[in-house]
Scaffold this motif. Structure first.
Motif, PDB file in Angstrom:
ATOM      1  N   LEU A 182       2.509  -5.568   0.310  1.00  0.00           N
ATOM      2  CA  LEU A 182       3.712  -4.855   0.748  1.00  0.00           C
ATOM      3  C   LEU A 182       3.617  -3.422   0.267  1.00  0.00           C
ATOM      4  N   TYR A 183       4.139  -2.496   1.095  1.00  0.00           N
ATOM      5  CA  TYR A 183       3.987  -1.069   0.761  1.00  0.00           C
ATOM      6  C   TYR A 183       5.242  -0.302   1.179  1.00  0.00           C
ATOM      7  N   ALA A 184       5.539   0.747   0.388  1.00  0.00           N
ATOM      8  CA  ALA A 184       6.621   1.665   0.751  1.00  0.00           C
ATOM      9  C   ALA A 184       6.410   2.982  -0.002  1.00  0.00           C
ATOM     10  N   ARG A 185       7.131   4.018   0.447  1.00  0.00           N
ATOM     11  CA  ARG A 185       7.034   5.327  -0.199  1.00  0.00           C
ATOM     12  C   ARG A 185       8.379   6.027  -0.113  1.00  0.00           C
ATOM     13  N   ASP A 186       8.770   6.665  -1.214  1.00  0.00           N
ATOM     14  CA  ASP A 186       9.967   7.507  -1.183  1.00  0.00           C
ATOM     15  C   ASP A 186       9.660   8.791  -1.940  1.00  0.00           C
ATOM     16  N   ASN A 187      10.668   9.606  -2.160  1.00  0.00           N
ATOM     17  CA  ASN A 187      10.467  10.837  -2.928  1.00  0.00           C
ATOM     18  C   ASN A 187      11.727  11.157  -3.714  1.00  0.00           C
ATOM     19  N   ILE A 188      11.533  11.844  -4.826  1.00  0.00           N
ATOM     20  CA  ILE A 188      12.643  12.280  -5.670  1.00  0.00           C
ATOM     21  C   ILE A 188      12.398  13.734  -6.068  1.00  0.00           C
ATOM     22  N   THR A 189      13.416  14.361  -6.586  1.00  0.00           N
ATOM     23  CA  THR A 189      13.274  15.706  -7.145  1.00  0.00           C
ATOM     24  C   THR A 189      13.149  15.566  -8.653  1.00  0.00           C
ATOM     25  N   SER A 190      12.023  16.038  -9.184  1.00  0.00           N
ATOM     26  CA  SER A 190      11.770  15.912 -10.615  1.00  0.00           C
ATOM     27  C   SER A 190      12.655  16.872 -11.398  1.00  0.00           C
ATOM     28  N   PRO A 191      12.767  16.695 -12.728  1.00  0.00           N
ATOM     29  CA  PRO A 191      13.555  17.624 -13.553  1.00  0.00           C
ATOM     30  C   PRO A 191      13.117  19.075 -13.423  1.00  0.00           C
ATOM     31  N   SER A 192      11.829  19.295 -13.080  1.00  0.00           N
ATOM     32  CA  SER A 192      11.335  20.671 -12.930  1.00  0.00           C
ATOM     33  C   SER A 192      11.640  21.246 -11.548  1.00  0.00           C
ATOM     34  N   GLY A 193      12.257  20.430 -10.679  1.00  0.00           N
ATOM     35  CA  GLY A 193      12.623  20.908  -9.346  1.00  0.00           C
ATOM     36  C   GLY A 193      11.585  20.634  -8.279  1.00  0.00           C
ATOM     37  N   ASN A 194      10.475  19.949  -8.618  1.00  0.00           N
ATOM     38  CA  ASN A 194       9.433  19.638  -7.654  1.00  0.00           C
ATOM     39  C   ASN A 194       9.737  18.335  -6.916  1.00  0.00           C
ATOM     40  N   LEU A 195       9.204  18.242  -5.710  1.00  0.00           N
ATOM     41  CA  LEU A 195       9.353  17.034  -4.920  1.00  0.00           C
ATOM     42  C   LEU A 195       8.217  16.082  -5.273  1.00  0.00           C
ATOM     43  N   VAL A 196       8.556  14.918  -5.790  1.00  0.00           N
ATOM     44  CA  VAL A 196       7.563  13.940  -6.236  1.00  0.00           C
ATOM     45  C   VAL A 196       7.598  12.734  -5.300  1.00  0.00           C
ATOM     46  N   PHE A 197       6.444  12.425  -4.721  1.00  0.00           N
ATOM     47  CA  PHE A 197       6.319  11.241  -3.879  1.00  0.00           C
ATOM     48  C   PHE A 197       5.981  10.040  -4.751  1.00  0.00           C
ATOM     49  N   ARG A 198       6.619   8.901  -4.451  1.00  0.00           N
ATOM     50  CA  ARG A 198       6.396   7.676  -5.210  1.00  0.00           C
ATOM     51  C   ARG A 198       5.934   6.593  -4.243  1.00  0.00           C
ATOM     52  N   LYS A 199       4.694   6.161  -4.413  1.00  0.00           N
ATOM     53  CA  LYS A 199       4.122   5.116  -3.566  1.00  0.00           C
ATOM     54  C   LYS A 199       4.079   3.797  -4.339  1.00  0.00           C
ATOM     55  N   VAL A 200       4.388   2.712  -3.633  1.00  0.00           N
ATOM     56  CA  VAL A 200       4.394   1.381  -4.243  1.00  0.00           C
ATOM     57  C   VAL A 200       3.615   0.431  -3.351  1.00  0.00           C
ATOM     58  N   LEU A 201       2.623  -0.233  -3.931  1.00  0.00           N
ATOM     59  CA  LEU A 201       1.880  -1.277  -3.232  1.00  0.00           C
ATOM     60  C   LEU A 201       1.996  -2.556  -4.058  1.00  0.00           C
ATOM     61  N   VAL A 202       2.579  -3.587  -3.456  1.00  0.00           N
ATOM     62  CA  VAL A 202       2.788  -4.861  -4.155  1.00  0.00           C
ATOM     63  C   VAL A 202       1.787  -5.884  -3.647  1.00  0.00           C
ATOM     64  N   ASP A 203       1.008  -6.408  -4.588  1.00  0.00           N
ATOM     65  CA  ASP A 203       0.045  -7.469  -4.285  1.00  0.00           C
ATOM     66  C   ASP A 203       0.678  -8.800  -4.700  1.00  0.00           C
ATOM     67  N   GLU A 204       1.114  -9.597  -3.692  1.00  0.00           N
ATOM     68  CA  GLU A 204       1.699 -10.908  -3.978  1.00  0.00           C
ATOM     69  C   GLU A 204       0.555 -11.889  -4.189  1.00  0.00           C
ATOM     70  N   ARG A 205       0.027 -11.847  -5.403  1.00  0.00           N
ATOM     71  CA  ARG A 205      -1.187 -12.612  -5.700  1.00  0.00           C
ATOM     72  C   ARG A 205      -0.958 -14.117  -5.592  1.00  0.00           C
ATOM     73  N   ASP A 206       0.170 -14.580  -6.148  1.00  0.00           N
ATOM     74  CA  ASP A 206       0.564 -15.992  -6.015  1.00  0.00           C
ATOM     75  C   ASP A 206       2.073 -16.077  -6.183  1.00  0.00           C
ATOM     76  N   ALA A 207       2.610 -17.282  -6.240  1.00  0.00           N
ATOM     77  CA  ALA A 207       4.069 -17.457  -6.265  1.00  0.00           C
ATOM     78  C   ALA A 207       4.720 -16.817  -7.478  1.00  0.00           C
ATOM     79  N   GLN A 208       4.005 -16.714  -8.606  1.00  0.00           N
ATOM     80  CA  GLN A 208       4.594 -16.199  -9.836  1.00  0.00           C
ATOM     81  C   GLN A 208       4.005 -14.860 -10.296  1.00  0.00           C
ATOM     82  N   THR A 209       3.086 -14.308  -9.529  1.00  0.00           N
ATOM     83  CA  THR A 209       2.393 -13.090  -9.982  1.00  0.00           C
ATOM     84  C   THR A 209       2.487 -11.984  -8.946  1.00  0.00           C
ATOM     85  N   ARG A 210       2.893 -10.818  -9.433  1.00  0.00           N
ATOM     86  CA  ARG A 210       2.921  -9.616  -8.611  1.00  0.00           C
ATOM     87  C   ARG A 210       2.096  -8.525  -9.335  1.00  0.00           C
TER      88      ARG A 210
END
Length: 219
Positions: A182-210
């Motif tokens: 599973l994958y998604a991406r968003d962005n936030i404004t850092s304390p220094s005023g820069n635009l920071v992209f945040r990428k997330v990739l989730v590997d659903e390895r098994d029922a109890q492990t991510r």
């Protein structure tokens, strides 16, 4: 000129280079030798342009001494280039920091405005320094920890189908072997005023492990 041709002294040549103009004044005999004046200088010695083609159009070989100088210069350039490449490689290595220390984890999560679950296991953190740093993390956790982490990190972008190339992973199992990504991406404004992209990739390895792969960068 016609008389010189008739006497056999005038010929046509393909000329390479330049020369001074010579004049002859006198009676042109129909046979016998002509008493031409001596040239003002001698043509003996080496040429000032030894690489100029001869009458056949073939370039002349360079003198041995000149060839030696050129070989030394080429060798020096090659060695200098190798030294520069080695310096660049060392600089690149020095600008990359990896580990699982608390200070490196804190720097990465603060840069991405991220909160990790207390029970999560940080597999590796990588920091790529530059004008704007880039952080990558690999964290192992349970499904409930994943939900808690996304909520407390202000990450509301829905996760959709992902693939192994969505993020350059740094630790954990090979995403290509995952049963589901599973994958998604968003962005936030850092304390220094820069635009920071945040990428997330989730590997659903098994029922109890991510296995969660994170990437924070400024563009």
């Amino acid at each position: 000129m016609g008389g010189l041709h008739t006497a056999g002294y005038a010929k046509e040549f393909n000329m390479f280079g330049t020369s001074s103009v010579q004049h002859y004044e006198g009676v042109v005999p129909t046979n016998g030798a002509i008493d031409f004046p001596d040239p003002p200088d001698s043509r003996k010695g080496d040429r000032t342009d030894p690489t100029r083609p001869d009458d056949s159009g073939t370039p002349r070989a360079l003198p041995v001494a000149l060839r030696g100088v050129l070989v030394c210069m080429l060798l020096l350039v090659a060695l200098t280039g190798m030294g520069c490449a080695e310096s660049v490689d060392r600089a690149a290595e020095a600008d990359t920091e990896t580990g699982t220390g608390l200070e490196l984890i804190r720097e990465a999560t603060e840069y991405g405005g991220w909160t990790l679950p207390a029970s999560g296991k940080v597999l590796l953190v990588m920091k790529e320094a530059g004008r704007e740093p880039r952080f990558r993390l690999a964290v192992e956790m349970t499904p409930p920890d994943l939900v808690w982490m996304l909520q407390n990190s202000g990450y509301s972008t829905p996760l959709g189908p992902g693939h192994a190339l969505s993020i350059s992973t740094i630790a954990g199992p090979d995403p290509n072997s995952s049963p589901k990504l599973l994958y998604a991406r968003d962005n936030i404004t850092s304390p220094s005023g820069n635009l920071v992209f945040r990428k997330v990739l989730v590997d659903e390895r098994d029922a109890q492990t991510r296995i969660v792969h994170l990437e924070f960068l400024n563009i």
